[in-house]
Enzyme design. Structure first.
Site, PDB file in Angstrom:
ATOM      1  N   CYS A 183      38.569  30.185  68.510  1.00 11.82           N
ATOM      2  CA  CYS A 183      38.997  29.788  69.996  1.00 11.82           C
ATOM      3  C   CYS A 183      39.355  30.997  70.372  1.00 11.82           C
ATOM      4  O   CYS A 183      39.245  31.968  70.308  1.00 11.82           O
ATOM      5  CB  CYS A 183      40.074  28.560  69.741  1.00 11.82           C
ATOM      6  SG  CYS A 183      41.612  29.230  68.807  1.00 11.82           S
ATOM      7  N   ARG A 184      40.654  30.682  71.319  1.00  7.87           N
ATOM      8  CA  ARG A 184      41.092  31.840  72.143  1.00  7.87           C
ATOM      9  C   ARG A 184      41.923  32.668  71.410  1.00  7.87           C
ATOM     10  O   ARG A 184      41.790  33.950  71.077  1.00  7.87           O
ATOM     11  CB  ARG A 184      41.973  31.531  73.574  1.00  7.87           C
ATOM     12  CG  ARG A 184      42.277  32.833  74.341  1.00  7.87           C
ATOM     13  CD  ARG A 184      42.962  32.230  75.456  1.00  7.87           C
ATOM     14  NE  ARG A 184      44.284  31.479  75.310  1.00  7.87           N
ATOM     15  CZ  ARG A 184      45.289  32.100  75.055  1.00  7.87           C
ATOM     16  NH1 ARG A 184      45.469  33.335  74.737  1.00  7.87           N
ATOM     17  NH2 ARG A 184      46.253  31.282  74.812  1.00  7.87           N
TER      18      ARG A 184
END
Length: 169
Positions: A59-60
């Protein structure tokens, strides 16, 4: 079952051996910035993953993958890993990241910016023009609460219809 976390260097080595890299962020986040070769499979649309020596989820920042590790492990028939630090960690390790500066900001960032601006405007107008403008801040606050409670955000839906957020066909 929990998935082990691996460093970007370990992930790169696994990718060189044929592992699959999957980005669980929403499509608008992936479109703006991604790791070259990463497939996009948002959490809301998880599908079974098989036929690879390994799968690496990212994800980020690594928080979404860690919070959903059990769900990610359940859809993978091969060894699974979480990328430490997400795409931010990958970039910090000096590995390549593909950025599309022309892509709009992620919808939720747009919501946060506009909601904050509306709340500030409501407070400023209530202090300088008329006290009734505080209702604008209350309305936006209530909308944010409902979005958090129900998972449905009217402002995000509205922003998604704006011309700058629509992909050219």
């Amino acid at each position: 079952m929990t998935l082990p976390t691996i460093t970007p260097a370990q992930a790169k080595a696994l990718l060189d051996e044929g592992a699959r890299l999957i980005d669980i962020r929403d499509a608008d986040e992936h479109r703006r910035q991604s790791i070259p070769g990463a497939a996009n499979m948002p959490l809301s649309a998880l599908e079974p993953v098989s036929g690879h020596p390994a799968v690496i989820w990212h994800c980020r920042s690594g928080m979404r993958t860690a919070a959903n590790a059990d769900r990610l492990a359940a859809v993978s028939d091969c060894p699974g890993y979480l990328l430490e630090g997400g795409i931010d960690g990958w970039r910090s390790a000096g590995l390549p990241v593909k950025t599309d500066a022309k892509a709009p900001l992620e919808i939720m960032r747009q919501v946060q910016m506009i909601a904050g601006l509306l709340i500030l405007a409501g407070v400023a107008l209530s202090l300088t023009v008329a006290q009734g403008f505080v209702a604008l801040s209350a309305f936006v606050g209530a909308g944010l609460f409902m979005a958090g409670a129900t998972g449905w955000c009217g402002m995000a839906r509205l922003l998604g219809l704006m011309p700058w957020n629509r992909r050219a066909a």
